[in-house]
Design an enzyme around this catalytic site. Structure first.
Site, PDB file in Angstrom:
ATOM      1  N   SER A 273       0.852  -1.151   0.038  1.00  0.00           N
ATOM      2  CA  SER A 273       0.181   0.097   0.014  1.00  0.00           C
ATOM      3  C   SER A 273       0.776   1.152  -0.085  1.00  0.00           C
ATOM      4  CB  SER A 273      -0.667   0.042   1.226  1.00  0.00           C
ATOM      5  OG  SER A 273      -1.585   1.221   1.379  1.00  0.00           O
TER       6      SER A 273
ATOM      7  N   LYS B  57      -1.165  -0.845  -4.507  1.00  0.00           N
ATOM      8  CA  LYS B  57      -2.278  -0.281  -3.965  1.00  0.00           C
ATOM      9  C   LYS B  57      -1.852   1.284  -3.822  1.00  0.00           C
ATOM     10  CE  LYS B  57      -4.657  -0.440  -0.034  1.00  0.00           C
ATOM     11  NZ  LYS B  57      -5.437  -0.968   1.217  1.00  0.00           N
ATOM     12  N   LEU B  58      -2.698   2.153  -4.550  1.00  0.00           N
ATOM     13  CA  LEU B  58      -2.454   3.649  -4.168  1.00  0.00           C
ATOM     14  C   LEU B  58      -3.501   4.073  -3.418  1.00  0.00           C
ATOM     15  CD1 LEU B  58      -1.708   4.778  -7.775  1.00  0.00           C
ATOM     16  CD2 LEU B  58      -0.088   3.941  -6.061  1.00  0.00           C
ATOM     17  N   LYS B  59      -3.345   4.825  -2.270  1.00  0.00           N
ATOM     18  CA  LYS B  59      -4.203   5.622  -1.503  1.00  0.00           C
ATOM     19  C   LYS B  59      -4.710   6.891  -2.283  1.00  0.00           C
ATOM     20  CE  LYS B  59      -4.426   3.434   2.598  1.00  0.00           C
ATOM     21  NZ  LYS B  59      -5.556   2.740   3.107  1.00  0.00           N
TER      22      LYS B  59
ATOM     23  N   ASP C 247      -7.488   2.754  -3.046  1.00  0.00           N
ATOM     24  CA  ASP C 247      -8.146   2.875  -1.946  1.00  0.00           C
ATOM     25  C   ASP C 247      -8.434   4.162  -1.525  1.00  0.00           C
ATOM     26  OD1 ASP C 247      -9.392   2.279   0.662  1.00  0.00           O
ATOM     27  OD2 ASP C 247      -7.178   1.573   1.637  1.00  0.00           O
TER      28      ASP C 247
ATOM     29  N   ASN D 103     -10.457   5.040   1.302  1.00  0.00           N
ATOM     30  CA  ASN D 103     -10.856   5.325   2.673  1.00  0.00           C
ATOM     31  C   ASN D 103     -12.076   6.299   2.911  1.00  0.00           C
ATOM     32  OD1 ASN D 103      -7.405   4.758   3.072  1.00  0.00           O
ATOM     33  ND2 ASN D 103      -8.878   3.614   4.209  1.00  0.00           N
TER      34      ASN D 103
ATOM     35  N   GLU E 157     -11.474   0.868  -3.609  1.00  0.00           N
ATOM     36  CA  GLU E 157     -11.663   0.060  -2.365  1.00  0.00           C
ATOM     37  C   GLU E 157     -12.264   1.229  -1.519  1.00  0.00           C
ATOM     38  OE1 GLU E 157      -9.507  -1.838   1.663  1.00  0.00           O
ATOM     39  OE2 GLU E 157      -8.473  -1.214  -0.124  1.00  0.00           O
TER      40      GLU E 157
ATOM     41  N   ASP F 161     -14.505  -2.459   2.757  1.00  0.00           N
ATOM     42  CA  ASP F 161     -13.622  -2.693   3.849  1.00  0.00           C
ATOM     43  C   ASP F 161     -14.272  -2.115   5.094  1.00  0.00           C
ATOM     44  OD1 ASP F 161     -11.783  -2.466   5.741  1.00  0.00           O
ATOM     45  OD2 ASP F 161     -10.381  -1.183   4.878  1.00  0.00           O
TER      46      ASP F 161
ATOM     47  N   LYS G  33     -10.632  -7.920   6.904  1.00  0.00           N
ATOM     48  CA  LYS G  33      -9.549  -7.591   7.977  1.00  0.00           C
ATOM     49  C   LYS G  33      -9.993  -8.397   9.102  1.00  0.00           C
ATOM     50  CE  LYS G  33      -7.838  -3.095   6.129  1.00  0.00           C
ATOM     51  NZ  LYS G  33      -8.092  -1.642   6.447  1.00  0.00           N
TER      52      LYS G  33
ATOM     53  N   GLY H 119      -4.392  -4.822   5.725  1.00  0.00           N
ATOM     54  CA  GLY H 119      -3.496  -4.490   6.565  1.00  0.00           C
ATOM     55  C   GLY H 119      -3.779  -3.494   7.386  1.00  0.00           C
TER      56      GLY H 119
END
Length: 369
Positions: free
Chosen positions: A135, A161-163, A189, A191, A214, A239, A263, A291
């Site tokens: 990530s 994975k790119l935030k 992702d 968030n 995500e 998630d 998770k 994670g």
């Protein structure tokens, strides 16, 4: 088993580089370990959340209170301590899945150690190593991002994975695709950083052949995610919105997600995580292991879970060196893009005394018989 003692160990470990997401920037892993001592063996676990309730409603100081005042009295009252008995004993306490997961994992570790059984065997693992993704946090510039991705690929990670967040989404993805090609397994992702009003903007990501996006919208809003999925070709992965197997079944039935991030801490522990896996796997929905910047104490059981048959996408089970110059356990080292599944009893690892001593801020008993 009989419960004899539960100890909480507050630790703070510097990260090798700051890790920025849409929630904020982390510079250290500041959490607690739980040590459960029974008459047969002892077990360890790691609380997955942070000092502040940003990723979820739980946080370090609050979890300690919940464990001490509400969960442990119920568990200590059990005539026979087994992992299977924990969830019914704790059921009247609403929520607090991450605190429950910490207690369940430590008890499960102790129980399996008493039998000499590895967690991977107990869960039903089918692999002895799992592919590792990484990530990549939000960066200050595209060149900095590209340098980091290049370094991680050189280290052997098989998925990136790119935030992302508003203002840092399409252009970073475009830059990574142009630099590293369409063959790179790539996902993003958010968030929970977007709203349904951003659907047309997020559709621009469809052009890049992503594995998934995500948790793009607010958590627990399955209806909005289902509406978004109707407008995206990119698979939506949930998630924060999935708290147990029941949520997972609902999300799949609504087409609110086409990939599931599992998770264990978020769903209350490894027993429920296995049920989430089973529901998704039965519906042909791929799962992967997320994670929480875990130390080796949290990383080891995640690797055991990620070896189950439904985990067909690389997870965020990165090597220890991704986050820490020194881990609490013997380091997990990437080899050929994979990490080994621990084979020792229980979670298969325990803290190194010298490292634990250096990174411990405070220790105290939560329960003594």
């Amino acid at each position: 088993m009989k419960l004899e003692r539960v100890e909480i160990v507050h630790v703070a470990i510097p990260l090798v580089t700051p890790f920025r997401t849409s929630f904020g920037t982390m510079t250290a892993k500041d959490t607690f370990l739980l040590r459960v001592v029974t008459d047969r063996a002892e077990g360890w676990s790691e609380f997955a959340a942070d000092p502040e309730p940003l990723y979820c409603s739980e946080f370090v100081a609050g979890a300690e209170i919940v464990l001490r005042d509400f969960l442990l009295p119920r568990v200590a009252a059990l005539p026979h301590l087994t992992t299977a008995a924990l969830a019914p004993a704790m059921a009247k306490i609403k929520g607090h899945e991450l605190a429950k997961a910490a207690l369940e994992t430590a008890v499960l570790d102790a129980e399996l150690r008493s039998y000499g059984m590895p967690l991977a065997a107990y869960l039903g693992a089918v692999r002895d190593r799992v592919p590792a993704g990484v990530s990549v946090g939000i960066k200050n510039s595209l060149p900095e991002l590209l340098d980091d991705v290049e370094r991680y690929l050189a280290e052997g990670y098989v998925r990136i994975k790119l935030k992302i967040e508003p203002g840092w989404d399409v252009e970073p993805v475009r830059a990574v695709r142009e630099r590293f090609g369409d063959g790179l397994p790539l996902q993003v992702d958010a968030n929970t950083a977007y709203t349904l009003a951003d659907a047309e903007h997020l559709r621009r990501l469809d052009a890049f052949g992503l594995l998934l996006i995500e948790e793009p919208l607010e958590e627990d809003n399955l209806h909005a995610h289902a509406l978004l999925q109707q407008r995206l070709a990119t698979p939506v992965c949930l998630d924060e919105s999935l708290h147990h197997a029941r949520d997972t079944a609902s999300a799949i039935a609504m087409d609110a997600c086409r990939v599931v991030n599992v998770k264990p801490a978020r769903v209350g522990g490894y027993l429920e995580a296995r049920r989430v896996h089973d529901v998704a796997h039965a519906h042909g929905v791929p799962v992967w292991c997320g994670g929480m910047l875990e130390t080796g104490i949290g990383r080891a059981p995640n690797l055991a879970l990620a070896a189950l048959p439904g985990f067909t996408l690389p997870g965020d089970t990165s090597a220890s060196s991704r986050y820490f110059a020194e881990d609490l356990t013997e380091p997990f080292v990437l080899r050929d893009g994979h990490l080994p599944v621990p084979t020792g009893p229980g979670i298969g690892v325990e803290p190194r005394p010298d490292a634990l001593r250096r990174f411990t801020r405070e220790r105290r008993d939560l329960y003594t018989a």
